[in-house]
Design an enzyme around this catalytic site. Structure first.
Site, PDB file in Angstrom:
ATOM      1  N   SER A  15      -8.515   6.956  -1.243  1.00 30.74           N
ATOM      2  CA  SER A  15      -7.303   6.619  -0.721  1.00 30.74           C
ATOM      3  C   SER A  15      -6.303   7.629  -0.204  1.00 30.74           C
ATOM      4  O   SER A  15      -5.691   8.442  -0.994  1.00 30.74           O
ATOM      5  CB  SER A  15      -6.520   5.740  -1.660  1.00 30.74           C
ATOM      6  OG  SER A  15      -5.382   4.935  -0.882  1.00 30.74           O
ATOM      7  N   HIS A  53     -10.407   5.232   2.607  1.00 28.68           N
ATOM      8  CA  HIS A  53      -9.332   4.296   2.608  1.00 28.68           C
ATOM      9  C   HIS A  53      -8.233   4.457   3.150  1.00 28.68           C
ATOM     10  O   HIS A  53      -7.367   5.395   2.559  1.00 28.68           O
ATOM     11  CB  HIS A  53      -9.606   3.750   1.116  1.00 28.68           C
ATOM     12  CG  HIS A  53      -8.637   2.436   0.878  1.00 28.68           C
ATOM     13  ND1 HIS A  53      -9.121   1.179   0.591  1.00 28.68           N
ATOM     14  CD2 HIS A  53      -7.430   2.266   0.433  1.00 28.68           C
ATOM     15  CE1 HIS A  53      -8.321   0.327   0.308  1.00 28.68           C
ATOM     16  NE2 HIS A  53      -7.015   0.934  -0.061  1.00 28.68           N
ATOM     17  N   ASP A  96      -4.241   2.689   3.651  1.00 33.52           N
ATOM     18  CA  ASP A  96      -3.267   1.789   3.201  1.00 33.52           C
ATOM     19  C   ASP A  96      -2.212   1.591   4.158  1.00 33.52           C
ATOM     20  O   ASP A  96      -1.405   2.718   4.540  1.00 33.52           O
ATOM     21  CB  ASP A  96      -2.703   2.130   1.877  1.00 33.52           C
ATOM     22  CG  ASP A  96      -3.802   1.854   0.867  1.00 33.52           C
ATOM     23  OD1 ASP A  96      -4.547   0.902   0.822  1.00 33.52           O
ATOM     24  OD2 ASP A  96      -3.930   3.215   0.043  1.00 33.52           O
ATOM     25  N   MET A 116       1.284  -0.329   5.019  1.00 32.68           N
ATOM     26  CA  MET A 116       2.168  -1.044   4.677  1.00 32.68           C
ATOM     27  C   MET A 116       3.239  -1.170   5.433  1.00 32.68           C
ATOM     28  O   MET A 116       3.657  -0.342   5.988  1.00 32.68           O
ATOM     29  CB  MET A 116       2.696  -0.566   3.334  1.00 32.68           C
ATOM     30  CG  MET A 116       1.569  -0.211   2.212  1.00 32.68           C
ATOM     31  SD  MET A 116       1.979   0.504   0.606  1.00 32.68           S
ATOM     32  CE  MET A 116       0.566   1.077   0.005  1.00 32.68           C
ATOM     33  N   HIS A 155      -6.653  -0.864   4.899  1.00 35.00           N
ATOM     34  CA  HIS A 155      -6.026  -2.252   4.045  1.00 35.00           C
ATOM     35  C   HIS A 155      -4.906  -2.478   4.549  1.00 35.00           C
ATOM     36  O   HIS A 155      -3.996  -1.668   4.365  1.00 35.00           O
ATOM     37  CB  HIS A 155      -6.223  -1.393   2.489  1.00 35.00           C
ATOM     38  CG  HIS A 155      -5.775  -2.221   1.378  1.00 35.00           C
ATOM     39  ND1 HIS A 155      -5.412  -1.673   0.179  1.00 35.00           N
ATOM     40  CD2 HIS A 155      -5.492  -3.803   1.529  1.00 35.00           C
ATOM     41  CE1 HIS A 155      -4.959  -2.996  -0.358  1.00 35.00           C
ATOM     42  NE2 HIS A 155      -4.992  -3.787   0.229  1.00 35.00           N
ATOM     43  N   MET A 178      -1.821  -4.119   4.253  1.00 39.95           N
ATOM     44  CA  MET A 178      -0.820  -4.869   3.161  1.00 39.95           C
ATOM     45  C   MET A 178       0.404  -5.012   4.196  1.00 39.95           C
ATOM     46  O   MET A 178       1.449  -4.657   4.142  1.00 39.95           O
ATOM     47  CB  MET A 178      -0.615  -3.975   2.297  1.00 39.95           C
ATOM     48  CG  MET A 178      -1.784  -3.972   1.332  1.00 39.95           C
ATOM     49  SD  MET A 178      -1.375  -2.402   0.080  1.00 39.95           S
ATOM     50  CE  MET A 178      -2.067  -1.298   1.074  1.00 39.95           C
ATOM     51  N   MET A 208      -7.493  -6.478  -6.119  1.00 46.03           N
ATOM     52  CA  MET A 208      -6.186  -5.149  -6.261  1.00 46.03           C
ATOM     53  C   MET A 208      -6.160  -5.380  -7.792  1.00 46.03           C
ATOM     54  O   MET A 208      -6.193  -6.469  -8.526  1.00 46.03           O
ATOM     55  CB  MET A 208      -5.110  -5.768  -5.553  1.00 46.03           C
ATOM     56  CG  MET A 208      -4.582  -5.507  -4.513  1.00 46.03           C
ATOM     57  SD  MET A 208      -5.032  -3.933  -3.609  1.00 46.03           S
ATOM     58  CE  MET A 208      -3.817  -2.885  -4.730  1.00 46.03           C
ATOM     59  N   PHE A 222       1.985   1.013  -3.983  1.00 46.64           N
ATOM     60  CA  PHE A 222       2.037   2.355  -4.418  1.00 46.64           C
ATOM     61  C   PHE A 222       0.946   2.834  -5.012  1.00 46.64           C
ATOM     62  O   PHE A 222       0.238   2.050  -5.891  1.00 46.64           O
ATOM     63  CB  PHE A 222       3.388   2.464  -5.399  1.00 46.64           C
ATOM     64  CG  PHE A 222       4.477   2.200  -4.938  1.00 46.64           C
ATOM     65  CD1 PHE A 222       5.390   2.964  -3.894  1.00 46.64           C
ATOM     66  CD2 PHE A 222       5.106   0.659  -4.804  1.00 46.64           C
ATOM     67  CE1 PHE A 222       6.832   2.244  -3.393  1.00 46.64           C
ATOM     68  CE2 PHE A 222       6.223   0.224  -4.298  1.00 46.64           C
ATOM     69  CZ  PHE A 222       6.931   1.018  -3.918  1.00 46.64           C
ATOM     70  N   GLY A 240      -0.809   5.444  -7.851  1.00 48.03           N
ATOM     71  CA  GLY A 240      -0.335   6.209  -9.016  1.00 48.03           C
ATOM     72  C   GLY A 240       0.025   5.174 -10.229  1.00 48.03           C
ATOM     73  O   GLY A 240       0.521   5.401 -11.206  1.00 48.03           O
ATOM     74  N   ASP A 281      -9.201  -1.730  -5.923  1.00 52.25           N
ATOM     75  CA  ASP A 281      -8.121  -0.611  -5.837  1.00 52.25           C
ATOM     76  C   ASP A 281      -6.927  -0.648  -6.795  1.00 52.25           C
ATOM     77  O   ASP A 281      -6.429  -1.950  -6.515  1.00 52.25           O
ATOM     78  CB  ASP A 281      -7.710  -1.086  -4.292  1.00 52.25           C
ATOM     79  CG  ASP A 281      -6.638  -0.441  -3.415  1.00 52.25           C
ATOM     80  OD1 ASP A 281      -6.510   0.783  -4.007  1.00 52.25           O
ATOM     81  OD2 ASP A 281      -6.499  -0.619  -2.627  1.00 52.25           O
ATOM     82  N   GLY A 286      -5.049   2.233  -9.422  1.00 49.33           N
ATOM     83  CA  GLY A 286      -5.427   2.698 -10.911  1.00 49.33           C
ATOM     84  C   GLY A 286      -6.869   3.035 -11.391  1.00 49.33           C
ATOM     85  O   GLY A 286      -7.217   3.217 -12.603  1.00 49.33           O
ATOM     86  N   GLY A 333      -6.878   6.803  -5.338  1.00 52.73           N
ATOM     87  CA  GLY A 333      -5.858   7.581  -4.887  1.00 52.73           C
ATOM     88  C   GLY A 333      -5.451   8.731  -5.594  1.00 52.73           C
ATOM     89  O   GLY A 333      -5.950   9.960  -5.243  1.00 52.73           O
ATOM     90  N   SER A 334      -4.699   8.615  -6.490  1.00 49.58           N
ATOM     91  CA  SER A 334      -4.085   9.588  -7.290  1.00 49.58           C
ATOM     92  C   SER A 334      -5.220  10.390  -8.176  1.00 49.58           C
ATOM     93  O   SER A 334      -4.843  11.616  -8.513  1.00 49.58           O
ATOM     94  CB  SER A 334      -2.853   9.393  -8.177  1.00 49.58           C
ATOM     95  OG  SER A 334      -3.224   8.069  -8.975  1.00 49.58           O
TER      96      SER A 334
END
Ligand code: DX5
Ligand code: ZN
Length: 230
Positions: A13, A38, A40, A42, A74, A76, A145, A151, A153, A183, A185, A205-206
């Site tokens: 991500s 990916h 995002d 927003m 994605h 949002m 999700m 966000f 992280g 998606d 965590g 992501g993170s």
């Protein structure tokens, strides 16, 4: 539970990477073997954060397609039907809209397909799977999700695994080969659990772009976690 049949796709991500170096960070992920990116989007309304629009997606699309990788976008955002054309023109391969943002989800799905993209639908953690019932036969991807969107992280919501299992059973019952994407965590520590639950695409992501290790080392950590027990 039986052993999972295949390795899932890891989809880095990009929004979790250095915002001043999106293209370079995407290159690092592709050089490390990522086959799917990916992005995002927003809007500050559907979720309490603002990220990127079609121009940035177009720039990342060049990078992804230069590596023969897939670009998943994605959305949002509220009223996503207003922007399907723009993101399709920007080079999205999969356009994912939120069930919660689409009172006319079937119409939006047709719009996405007519624009030349694969159709993805996303569910927030509190949205029951039943909201997908009428649309499942028409989609190429379902995104579960596993954090509240907005966000990178955040911590994985543990109940998401059972939701993925139930969705896997429903897709199998329908004979659907739609991707089941998770998606939020996602990290090496829960990747095998998600693979066993039936996920086919893991957004990360993170756990790919954060921490002290390189992107390649982080992707390798996923591979090891996913092959240990297979
Ligand atoms: C959250 C986004 C995710 C996010 C994932 O709203 O949809 O794609 O970037 O980041 P991690 O993997 O850090 O939860
Ligand atoms: Zn996302």
């Amino acid at each position: 539970m039986p052993a999972p049949p295949t390795m899932p796709t890891i989809a880095p991500s990009i929004i979790a990477s250095d915002a001043g170096r999106f293209a370079a960070c995407a290159e690092e992920a592709f050089d490390a073997g990522a086959e799917w990116l990916h992005v995002d989007v927003m809007d500050g309304h559907f979720v309490p954060n603002i990220t990127v629009g079609p121009d940035v997606v177009e720039a990342l699309s060049s990078v992804a397609h230069g590596h023969e990788a897939k670009l998943g976008v994605h959305l949002m955002i509220e009223d996503p039907q207003r922007y399907v054309g723009a993101f399709a023109d920007a080079g999205a391969d999969v356009l994912t809209v939120h069930v919660e943002a689409c009172p006319h989800l079937h119409r939006v799905s047709e719009q996405i397909r007519d624009a030349g993209c694969e159709v993805g639908v996303a569910l927030n953690p509190a949205t029951p799977l039943g909201h997908l019932e009428g649309i499942l036969p028409f989609v190429d991807l379902v995104l579960v999700m596993s954090v509240n969107p907005g966000f990178s992280g955040q911590s994985y919501i543990a109940e998401s695994t059972a939701k993925v299992q139930r969705l896997r059973r429903r897709l199998n019952a329908l004979g659907s080969d739609a991707h089941l994407e998770v998606d939020g965590g996602v990290q090496p520590g829960n990747a095998m659990e998600l693979l066993r639950a039936g996920a086919t695409v893991l957004v990360a992501g993170s756990s790919i772009f954060g921490g002290d290790q390189s992107v390649a080392q982080n992707i390798e950590a996923f591979r090891s976690a996913l092959t240990l027990e297979v």
